[in-house]
Design a protein around this motif. Sequence first.
Motif, PDB file in Angstrom:
ATOM      1  N   LEU A   3       0.866  -1.126   0.201  1.00  0.00           N
ATOM      2  CA  LEU A   3       0.029  -0.012  -0.053  1.00  0.00           C
ATOM      3  C   LEU A   3       0.879   1.310  -0.167  1.00  0.00           C
ATOM      4  CD1 LEU A   3      -2.801   1.405   0.084  1.00  0.00           C
ATOM      5  CD2 LEU A   3      -2.575   1.077   2.616  1.00  0.00           C
ATOM      6  N   GLU A   4       1.766   1.172   0.793  1.00  0.00           N
ATOM      7  CA  GLU A   4       2.890   2.324   0.905  1.00  0.00           C
ATOM      8  C   GLU A   4       3.362   2.809  -0.479  1.00  0.00           C
ATOM      9  OE1 GLU A   4       5.240   1.096   4.131  1.00  0.00           O
ATOM     10  OE2 GLU A   4       3.949   1.949   5.734  1.00  0.00           O
ATOM     11  N   ALA A   5       3.878   1.481  -1.155  1.00  0.00           N
ATOM     12  CA  ALA A   5       4.458   1.578  -2.466  1.00  0.00           C
ATOM     13  C   ALA A   5       3.575   2.073  -3.368  1.00  0.00           C
ATOM     14  CB  ALA A   5       5.181   0.150  -2.909  1.00  0.00           C
ATOM     15  N   LEU A   6       2.258   1.571  -3.413  1.00  0.00           N
ATOM     16  CA  LEU A   6       1.380   2.139  -4.422  1.00  0.00           C
ATOM     17  C   LEU A   6       1.157   3.520  -4.225  1.00  0.00           C
ATOM     18  CD1 LEU A   6      -1.488  -0.297  -4.905  1.00  0.00           C
ATOM     19  CD2 LEU A   6      -0.280   1.345  -6.740  1.00  0.00           C
ATOM     20  N   GLN A   7       1.149   4.110  -3.106  1.00  0.00           N
ATOM     21  CA  GLN A   7       0.889   5.440  -2.595  1.00  0.00           C
ATOM     22  C   GLN A   7       1.934   6.275  -3.226  1.00  0.00           C
ATOM     23  OE1 GLN A   7      -1.827   7.356  -1.134  1.00  0.00           O
ATOM     24  NE2 GLN A   7      -0.600   8.660  -2.367  1.00  0.00           N
ATOM     25  N   GLU A   8       3.304   5.952  -2.802  1.00  0.00           N
ATOM     26  CA  GLU A   8       4.296   6.626  -3.416  1.00  0.00           C
ATOM     27  C   GLU A   8       4.556   6.864  -4.805  1.00  0.00           C
ATOM     28  OE1 GLU A   8       7.804   9.011  -3.439  1.00  0.00           O
ATOM     29  OE2 GLU A   8       6.423   8.440  -2.004  1.00  0.00           O
ATOM     30  N   ARG A   9       4.013   5.789  -5.666  1.00  0.00           N
ATOM     31  CA  ARG A   9       4.157   5.644  -7.077  1.00  0.00           C
ATOM     32  C   ARG A   9       2.946   6.825  -7.654  1.00  0.00           C
ATOM     33  NH1 ARG A   9       4.459   0.074  -6.614  1.00  0.00           N
ATOM     34  NH2 ARG A   9       2.460  -0.449  -7.414  1.00  0.00           N
ATOM     35  N   MET A  10       1.964   6.846  -7.045  1.00  0.00           N
ATOM     36  CA  MET A  10       0.933   7.752  -7.282  1.00  0.00           C
ATOM     37  C   MET A  10       1.656   9.321  -7.075  1.00  0.00           C
ATOM     38  SD  MET A  10      -2.670   6.300  -6.529  1.00  0.00           S
ATOM     39  CE  MET A  10      -2.407   6.170  -4.623  1.00  0.00           C
ATOM     40  N   ASN A  11       2.347   9.569  -5.944  1.00  0.00           N
ATOM     41  CA  ASN A  11       3.008  10.551  -5.709  1.00  0.00           C
ATOM     42  C   ASN A  11       3.880  11.068  -6.731  1.00  0.00           C
ATOM     43  OD1 ASN A  11       1.638  10.437  -3.117  1.00  0.00           O
ATOM     44  ND2 ASN A  11       3.123   9.824  -2.054  1.00  0.00           N
ATOM     45  N   VAL A  12       4.743  10.061  -7.202  1.00  0.00           N
ATOM     46  CA  VAL A  12       5.701  10.520  -8.174  1.00  0.00           C
ATOM     47  C   VAL A  12       4.918  10.812  -9.575  1.00  0.00           C
ATOM     48  CG1 VAL A  12       7.484   9.251  -9.692  1.00  0.00           C
ATOM     49  CG2 VAL A  12       7.531   9.035  -7.098  1.00  0.00           C
ATOM     50  N   ALA A  13       3.682  10.286  -9.781  1.00  0.00           N
ATOM     51  CA  ALA A  13       3.045  10.563 -11.107  1.00  0.00           C
ATOM     52  C   ALA A  13       2.430  11.886 -11.003  1.00  0.00           C
ATOM     53  CB  ALA A  13       2.083   9.151 -11.376  1.00  0.00           C
TER      54      ALA A  13
ATOM     55  N   MET B  54     -11.212  12.976 -19.542  1.00  0.00           N
ATOM     56  CA  MET B  54     -11.397  14.409 -19.060  1.00  0.00           C
ATOM     57  C   MET B  54     -10.714  15.228 -20.119  1.00  0.00           C
ATOM     58  SD  MET B  54     -10.947  13.936 -15.046  1.00  0.00           S
ATOM     59  CE  MET B  54      -9.161  13.166 -15.191  1.00  0.00           C
ATOM     60  N   PRO B  55     -11.410  16.391 -20.168  1.00  0.00           N
ATOM     61  CA  PRO B  55     -10.652  17.542 -21.029  1.00  0.00           C
ATOM     62  C   PRO B  55      -9.463  17.701 -20.354  1.00  0.00           C
ATOM     63  CG  PRO B  55     -13.264  18.025 -20.375  1.00  0.00           C
ATOM     64  CD  PRO B  55     -12.658  16.844 -19.538  1.00  0.00           C
ATOM     65  N   PRO B  56      -8.423  17.891 -21.464  1.00  0.00           N
ATOM     66  CA  PRO B  56      -6.894  18.355 -20.813  1.00  0.00           C
ATOM     67  C   PRO B  56      -6.716  19.337 -19.639  1.00  0.00           C
ATOM     68  CG  PRO B  56      -7.003  17.982 -23.289  1.00  0.00           C
ATOM     69  CD  PRO B  56      -8.383  18.162 -22.700  1.00  0.00           C
ATOM     70  N   ALA B  57      -7.581  20.390 -19.823  1.00  0.00           N
ATOM     71  CA  ALA B  57      -7.459  21.332 -18.568  1.00  0.00           C
ATOM     72  C   ALA B  57      -7.863  20.863 -17.220  1.00  0.00           C
ATOM     73  CB  ALA B  57      -8.501  22.593 -19.079  1.00  0.00           C
ATOM     74  N   ASP B  58      -8.678  19.815 -17.280  1.00  0.00           N
ATOM     75  CA  ASP B  58      -9.145  19.485 -15.924  1.00  0.00           C
ATOM     76  C   ASP B  58      -7.931  18.158 -15.391  1.00  0.00           C
ATOM     77  OD1 ASP B  58     -11.352  20.941 -16.414  1.00  0.00           O
ATOM     78  OD2 ASP B  58     -12.704  19.135 -16.715  1.00  0.00           O
ATOM     79  N   VAL B  59      -7.181  17.653 -16.162  1.00  0.00           N
ATOM     80  CA  VAL B  59      -6.360  16.501 -15.571  1.00  0.00           C
ATOM     81  C   VAL B  59      -5.340  17.063 -14.677  1.00  0.00           C
ATOM     82  CG1 VAL B  59      -4.424  15.054 -16.129  1.00  0.00           C
ATOM     83  CG2 VAL B  59      -6.272  15.515 -17.962  1.00  0.00           C
ATOM     84  N   ALA B  60      -4.459  17.990 -14.595  1.00  0.00           N
ATOM     85  CA  ALA B  60      -3.879  18.361 -13.371  1.00  0.00           C
ATOM     86  C   ALA B  60      -4.428  18.702 -12.167  1.00  0.00           C
ATOM     87  CB  ALA B  60      -3.011  19.891 -13.611  1.00  0.00           C
ATOM     88  N   GLU B  61      -5.662  19.356 -12.153  1.00  0.00           N
ATOM     89  CA  GLU B  61      -6.395  19.640 -11.018  1.00  0.00           C
ATOM     90  C   GLU B  61      -7.037  18.354 -10.521  1.00  0.00           C
ATOM     91  OE1 GLU B  61      -9.875  19.978  -8.681  1.00  0.00           O
ATOM     92  OE2 GLU B  61     -10.123  19.442 -10.483  1.00  0.00           O
ATOM     93  N   SER B  62      -7.396  17.398 -11.263  1.00  0.00           N
ATOM     94  CA  SER B  62      -8.060  16.097 -10.797  1.00  0.00           C
ATOM     95  C   SER B  62      -6.922  15.046 -10.403  1.00  0.00           C
ATOM     96  CB  SER B  62      -8.584  15.447 -12.059  1.00  0.00           C
ATOM     97  OG  SER B  62      -9.244  14.054 -11.753  1.00  0.00           O
ATOM     98  N   ILE B  63      -5.838  15.233 -10.743  1.00  0.00           N
ATOM     99  CA  ILE B  63      -4.584  14.325 -10.300  1.00  0.00           C
ATOM    100  C   ILE B  63      -4.341  14.852  -8.859  1.00  0.00           C
ATOM    101  CG2 ILE B  63      -2.165  13.814 -10.236  1.00  0.00           C
ATOM    102  CD1 ILE B  63      -2.422  13.657 -13.221  1.00  0.00           C
ATOM    103  N   GLY B  64      -4.285  16.175  -8.664  1.00  0.00           N
ATOM    104  CA  GLY B  64      -3.870  16.570  -7.466  1.00  0.00           C
ATOM    105  C   GLY B  64      -4.825  16.344  -6.262  1.00  0.00           C
ATOM    106  N   ARG B  65      -6.184  16.684  -6.737  1.00  0.00           N
ATOM    107  CA  ARG B  65      -7.368  16.254  -5.686  1.00  0.00           C
ATOM    108  C   ARG B  65      -7.336  14.992  -5.355  1.00  0.00           C
ATOM    109  NH1 ARG B  65     -11.378  14.241  -6.415  1.00  0.00           N
ATOM    110  NH2 ARG B  65     -11.325  14.311  -8.797  1.00  0.00           N
ATOM    111  N   SER B  66      -7.551  14.084  -6.533  1.00  0.00           N
ATOM    112  CA  SER B  66      -7.564  12.649  -6.064  1.00  0.00           C
ATOM    113  C   SER B  66      -6.450  12.152  -5.415  1.00  0.00           C
ATOM    114  CB  SER B  66      -7.413  11.903  -7.554  1.00  0.00           C
ATOM    115  OG  SER B  66      -7.797  10.667  -7.205  1.00  0.00           O
ATOM    116  N   ASN B  67      -5.460  12.520  -5.593  1.00  0.00           N
ATOM    117  CA  ASN B  67      -4.005  12.105  -4.828  1.00  0.00           C
ATOM    118  C   ASN B  67      -3.998  12.398  -3.357  1.00  0.00           C
ATOM    119  OD1 ASN B  67      -2.110  10.160  -4.419  1.00  0.00           O
ATOM    120  ND2 ASN B  67      -0.516  11.670  -5.023  1.00  0.00           N
ATOM    121  N   ARG B  68      -4.428  13.611  -3.103  1.00  0.00           N
ATOM    122  CA  ARG B  68      -4.661  14.426  -1.529  1.00  0.00           C
ATOM    123  C   ARG B  68      -5.668  13.524  -0.834  1.00  0.00           C
ATOM    124  NH1 ARG B  68      -4.520  19.253  -4.690  1.00  0.00           N
ATOM    125  NH2 ARG B  68      -6.808  19.324  -4.300  1.00  0.00           N
TER     126      ARG B  68
END
Length: 224
Positions: free
Chosen positions: A112-122, A167-181
């Motif tokens: 679980l920790e390793a998966l979380q870290e890989r998402m952090n890197v991405a 998702m539209p490209p403009a939404d991608v960065a915001e979505s990743i940040g929100r999701s990973n938080r």
Amino acid sequence: MEEGAAREGLSSEGIAAQLRVRILEGAYSLGQRLIEMDLAEEFGVGRGRVREAFRMLTGEGYLEFVANRGVLVRCYTRAELIEMGRVREVLEGLAAKLAAEAELSGEMRQELEALQERMNVAEAAGDYPSFGAENRAYHALIERLAGNKFASAYIDRVRIPLIRVQMPPADVAESIGRSNRDHRVITAAILNGAPEAAEAAMRAHVRAGNEHVARLPEAVFSAS
């Protein structure tokens, strides 16, 4: 053994598995028609075996049969996705709660920790394809840690269409940040053995995703 020879013995389940991966990874677009004859030739099997794979994937919600058009990668309406999202909120919240209640081995905690870290890197790299793949693995791992096969079966049925929403490209960065938080909160709650916190965090996470679906442009969805 050469690839063609290996494919001669491919079962309907094996064909379905390969098509499932292609659909999830975006190799086929939403609404794309899949040609039975072409796939039978590609896999080196009879058309009946491909037809059976189509039947399986139709039952799972990946494909749909449309009169006069054939078998298509299934599209979903906005209303369908929102309804499924409400169900996911409850079921994935339960899975997170059960995972936090479980006595996790050291190996499970490390996974679980390793998966979380890989998402952090991405997330840091803005690598949406990698984040999407790790996100799917993360939710699947929580299902596995929960250890409830019925919850997993139902979650998979209502998660499929959301994975395919582009998702539209403009939404991608915001979505990743929100999701990973959200993921970091869920991960911490599971590792700390806090079932109520894990459930609440997962439900909030899925709810936020559902609210995002409600705001997506109409072109993303099926018109039917």
